[in-house]
Design an enzyme around this catalytic site. Structure first.
Site, PDB file in Angstrom:
ATOM      1  N   CYS A  12       3.252  -2.872  16.327  1.00 11.58           N
ATOM      2  CA  CYS A  12       1.924  -2.341  15.999  1.00 11.58           C
ATOM      3  C   CYS A  12       1.026  -3.346  15.292  1.00 11.58           C
ATOM      4  O   CYS A  12       0.014  -3.768  15.854  1.00 11.58           O
ATOM      5  CB  CYS A  12       2.068  -1.082  15.147  1.00 11.58           C
ATOM      6  N   LEU A  28       3.005  -5.170  -1.711  1.00  6.21           N
ATOM      7  CA  LEU A  28       2.693  -6.419  -2.403  1.00  6.21           C
ATOM      8  C   LEU A  28       3.951  -7.254  -2.604  1.00  6.21           C
ATOM      9  O   LEU A  28       4.047  -8.004  -3.564  1.00  6.21           O
ATOM     10  CB  LEU A  28       2.024  -6.139  -3.751  1.00  6.21           C
ATOM     11  N   GLY A  69       7.040 -12.338   1.403  1.00  7.14           N
ATOM     12  CA  GLY A  69       8.235 -12.595   2.203  1.00  7.14           C
ATOM     13  C   GLY A  69       7.898 -13.335   3.477  1.00  7.14           C
ATOM     14  O   GLY A  69       6.937 -14.113   3.525  1.00  7.14           O
ATOM     15  N   ASN A  86      -4.185  -0.237   9.974  1.00  5.52           N
ATOM     16  CA  ASN A  86      -3.231  -1.322  10.187  1.00  5.52           C
ATOM     17  C   ASN A  86      -3.800  -2.667   9.741  1.00  5.52           C
ATOM     18  O   ASN A  86      -3.072  -3.515   9.218  1.00  5.52           O
ATOM     19  CB  ASN A  86      -2.823  -1.384  11.664  1.00  5.52           C
TER      20      ASN A  86
END
Length: 446
Positions: A269, A259, A262, A217
């Site tokens: 999570c 990639l 935004g 993550n």
């Protein structure tokens, strides 16, 4: 095989239904009475593609049931623990109170109803060192069970697929080789239907298995924040981050996935996991190893604030009494999850500054009504955009990315759109008379 799943939130409920799909007899346990009643009726308490059918099939065929009584897990050979490990209110570290409460109840049942060779299999994302602590706890309670750490790698919107056909399966086993080999063999039985697809099965120690999920993550969050940081530079120089990302993605060492610049990542999570990772590193005295994650987190928070600033600039500095349509509430498409949603952050900030905001989302509106009843909503994009002076695309549902600029333009007051996910074709919208702004995108591009 009789299995139990302790904790039937997003992770646990999907895992329980998936294990029943593999042919096991599964009992799911949760303290939330309403959730248990809904699951018992075969009604999913959250939106996840494919989950409703899996749940109903397991319940209807009698392989899957749910209860609030921990005593119902007696006799199970394998106990999966998938309770939540949220961020503590007082800091970055993970709150393990739900895990410890579940273990207290589970070990009491296991002590009264011993099953030879029983496993306690951790699925939750936890600080490194947790599995060893739980194994020691089992011994102190006189429970002859082996703890295994078996991290989940679910993507919301793909959770059923990721459970039944994952890209890898990880077993974190204890130092005791005999106990570890027995646990490995039993888990292989449980996952026989999964392993038959040929995906890698990695066997390692507790610490490695506990670190896999948070490391994955953290890497993903770093990649997303990297391209968002580059988007800031692109805006300052007139470069186009989408073309830049395309060029980067052709490098096989980097790859094109995640990639897209935004408004940043959210959900239950990534944000809390990278913070807990930093906190645990600090507890272990190696906090400098992960200091870069502070900037990853800061970049991510800055992107949603930047979206608010873009709206303010569009209106000359103030959004008060200006009508803004926001497309998206969930943190990502194919989910109704509002946790740490960038779209929801932008909506609430604009409302707080006096804007006349209308939000729409294909799935997440019931949750939005429950949490923020003061926010105006609309059932679809067209209704939300009536008389809008600015449209903001903040969750890239196909319902929104497939909109026709001319049709939407017929209901707005001003043809202006901020594409917070860089999911639209600027030339197409500009050709329809829209003022288009993306995140790090040049106004014109070759």
């Amino acid at each position: 095989m009789k299995l139990s799943v302790i904790g039937c939130g997003y992770l646990g409920a999907v895992h329980a239904a998936s294990m029943a799909e593999l042919g096991h007899e599964v009992v799911g346990v949760d303290v939330d009475v309403d959730r248990v009643e809904r699951l018992s009726r075969g009604e999913p308490p959250f939106y996840e593609p494919g989950f409703a059918e899996l749940l109903r099939r397991g319940v209807d065929e009698g392989r899957l049931r749910f209860t609030t009584d921990m005593g119902d897990v007696a006799g199970a050979r394998v106990h999966f623990v998938g309770v939540g490990t949220p961020q503590r209110e007082s800091g970055y570290a993970a709150d393990l109170s739900h895990l410890d409460a579940a273990m207290t109840s589970l070990l009491a049942v296991m002590a009264d109803h011993p099953v030879p060779g029983a496993l306690v299999v951790g699925k939750s994302t936890v600080p490194v060192g947790t599995a060893a602590r739980l194994q020691e706890w089992c011994g102190s309670e006189g429970v002859a069970a082996t703890v295994v750490w078996n991290p989940e790698f679910l993507r919301e919107g793909f959770a059923v697929q990721d459970t039944l056909t994952p890209d890898r399966v990880v077993y974190g086993l204890p130092e005791d080789r005999a106990a570890g080999e027995a646990a490995r063999d039993l888990l292989d039985e449980v996952y026989a239907g999964v392993l038959s697809h040929g995906m890698p099965r990695l066997v390692t120690n507790y610490q490695t298995a506990e670190l896999v999920k948070v490391a994955a993550n953290s890497f993903l969050a770093t990649k997303i924040s990297f391209i968002n940081a580059i988007a800031e530079l692109c805006e300052a120089t007139g470069a186009d981050v989408t073309r830049l990302a395309e060029a980067l993605g052709h490098d096989e060492r980097i790859g094109p996935k995640f990639l897209r610049a935004g408004v940043g990542f959210g959900g239950g999570c990534l944000p809390k996991d990278i913070r807990a990772f930093m906190a645990r590193a600090g507890e272990l005295g190696v906090d400098q190893a992960l200091t870069f994650l502070r900037e990853v987190d800061a970049i991510n928070q800055r992107r949603r604030q930047h979206a608010v600033a873009m709206a303010e600039r569009h209106f000359g500095g103030s959004v008060r009494d200006r009508r803004v349509a926001i497309l998206g509430a969930a943190f990502k498409p194919d989910s109704d999850d509002l946790r740490d949603s960038p779209a929801l952050y932008v909506a609430t900030r604009l409302v707080g500054q006096g804007a006349d905001v209308v939000v729409t989302d294909p799935i997440a509106l019931p949750g939005l009504h429950a949490r923020y009843p003061h926010i105006q909503t609309a059932p679809n994009a067209r209704a939300a955009c009536v008389d809008a002076e600015l449209v903001m695309l903040l969750t890239e549902w196909t319902d929104f990315t497939g909109l026709e600029p001319d049709q939407l333009g017929s209901v707005v007051k001003e043809r202006a759109i901020i594409d917070g996910r860089n999911a639209l074709d600027p030339a197409r919208w500009e050709a329809a008379g829209w003022s288009y702004r993306g995140m790090g995108r040049a106004s014109t591009t070759w």
